[in-house]
Design an enzyme around this catalytic site. Sequence first.
Site, mmCIF file in Angstrom:
data_model
loop_
_atom_site.group_PDB
_atom_site.id
_atom_site.type_symbol
_atom_site.label_atom_id
_atom_site.label_comp_id
_atom_site.label_asym_id
_atom_site.label_seq_id
_atom_site.Cartn_x
_atom_site.Cartn_y
_atom_site.Cartn_z
ATOM 1 N N GLY A 1 46.418 10.683 -5.657
ATOM 2 C CA GLY A 1 46.039 11.332 -4.413
ATOM 3 C C GLY A 1 46.484 10.531 -3.207
ATOM 4 N N SER A 2 46.844 11.232 -2.140
ATOM 5 C CA SER A 2 47.185 10.543 -0.888
ATOM 6 C C SER A 2 45.910 10.029 -0.232
ATOM 7 C CB SER A 2 47.924 11.504 0.040
ATOM 8 O OG SER A 2 49.156 11.903 -0.525
ATOM 9 N N HIS B 1 45.626 6.602 0.272
ATOM 10 C CA HIS B 1 45.529 5.192 -0.113
ATOM 11 C C HIS B 1 46.709 4.385 0.417
ATOM 12 C CE1 HIS B 1 42.325 6.513 -2.673
ATOM 13 N NE2 HIS B 1 43.130 7.223 -3.437
ATOM 14 N N HIS C 1 37.623 6.316 -3.573
ATOM 15 C CA HIS C 1 37.426 7.703 -3.147
ATOM 16 C C HIS C 1 36.003 7.918 -2.644
ATOM 17 C CE1 HIS C 1 40.420 7.726 -6.485
ATOM 18 N NE2 HIS C 1 41.098 8.430 -5.611
#
Length: 329
Positions: free
Chosen positions: A54-55, A57, A219
């Site tokens: 997932g973006s 990070h 997250h």
Amino acid sequence: MKKIINDPNQVVQDMVDGLIAANPDSLKQVPNTFVVARADAPVAGKVALVSGGGSGHEPAHAGYIGKGMLDAAVCGEVFTSPTPDQVLEGIKAVDSGNGVLLVIKNYTGDVLNFEMAAELAEAEGIQVEKVIVNDDVAVEDSSFTTGRRGIAGTVFVHKIAGAKADSGAKLEAVKAVANKVVTNVRSMGIALTPCTVPAAGKPSFTLEDHEMEIGMGIHGEPGIDRTSIASADEIATTLTEKVLEDFDFSGEVAVLVNGLGATPEMELYIMNKKLHEILSERGIKIYRTYVGEYMTSLEMAGCSVSLLKLDDELKELLDAESTAPAFRS
């Protein structure tokens, strides 16, 4: 919500466009995907490395594309695993016929989707191997994963496995050294503030002004304790002692003090000062220290500490040349 964005639903595409614009000679986007690859991919005669997730990070993972590190990164939506078809396109874009190693952080969505992509690639005749990074010592299971989470220690896997691949090693040898890093790296972090996914528009959890979360995931997954905020020395001691309890780090180590997105470097260096003192007291020699933002969580304030136990092979690969924008050496 205050963010420097355009459309909350277009942040990944806008980010990728900006990343390519900043590195036009070294990076390219695979058409009709959120895959970023080396501009010269596929590189003949070399095992390719693909990672992603997932973006949110950044600079992980696309910032680690370049000579001596990744060949491609697959950018999912914010905090959302990329789909198998996107990962497959990343694999196909960089395979030179020598095989592809997938570096996967241990989150259920990432593991399932990358493994499915590997099966699809193998059906097309591409040799694929994978390693799963699970360096977070804070919790064994979470809302996002079975087993330990993969966090900032993943960057060491990118660097060392990438250097091994760049040396001309075969796929099994690259996988073996990646697994050696996974075996020898441990991490743990704390959060001082929540973060906001742009499409959601509000923080995913709350922390009072006087609180911090020990062991928070990247997250926003729960950690192991929520306490009143402590001094830098107390935080460094809590994180470092938890990491040291989990593995025998006697000998030499590489240290990574990682900011989660909104922590000034001043504070990270203060953390690093105490970390060095603790390791020195334990008789552990520090070979290399990295301080900065390597794997973030949008605008979360906080940090993580990673230790990697080194041998001669890992030291040589850690020191090898890298042209990746976020990890030059």
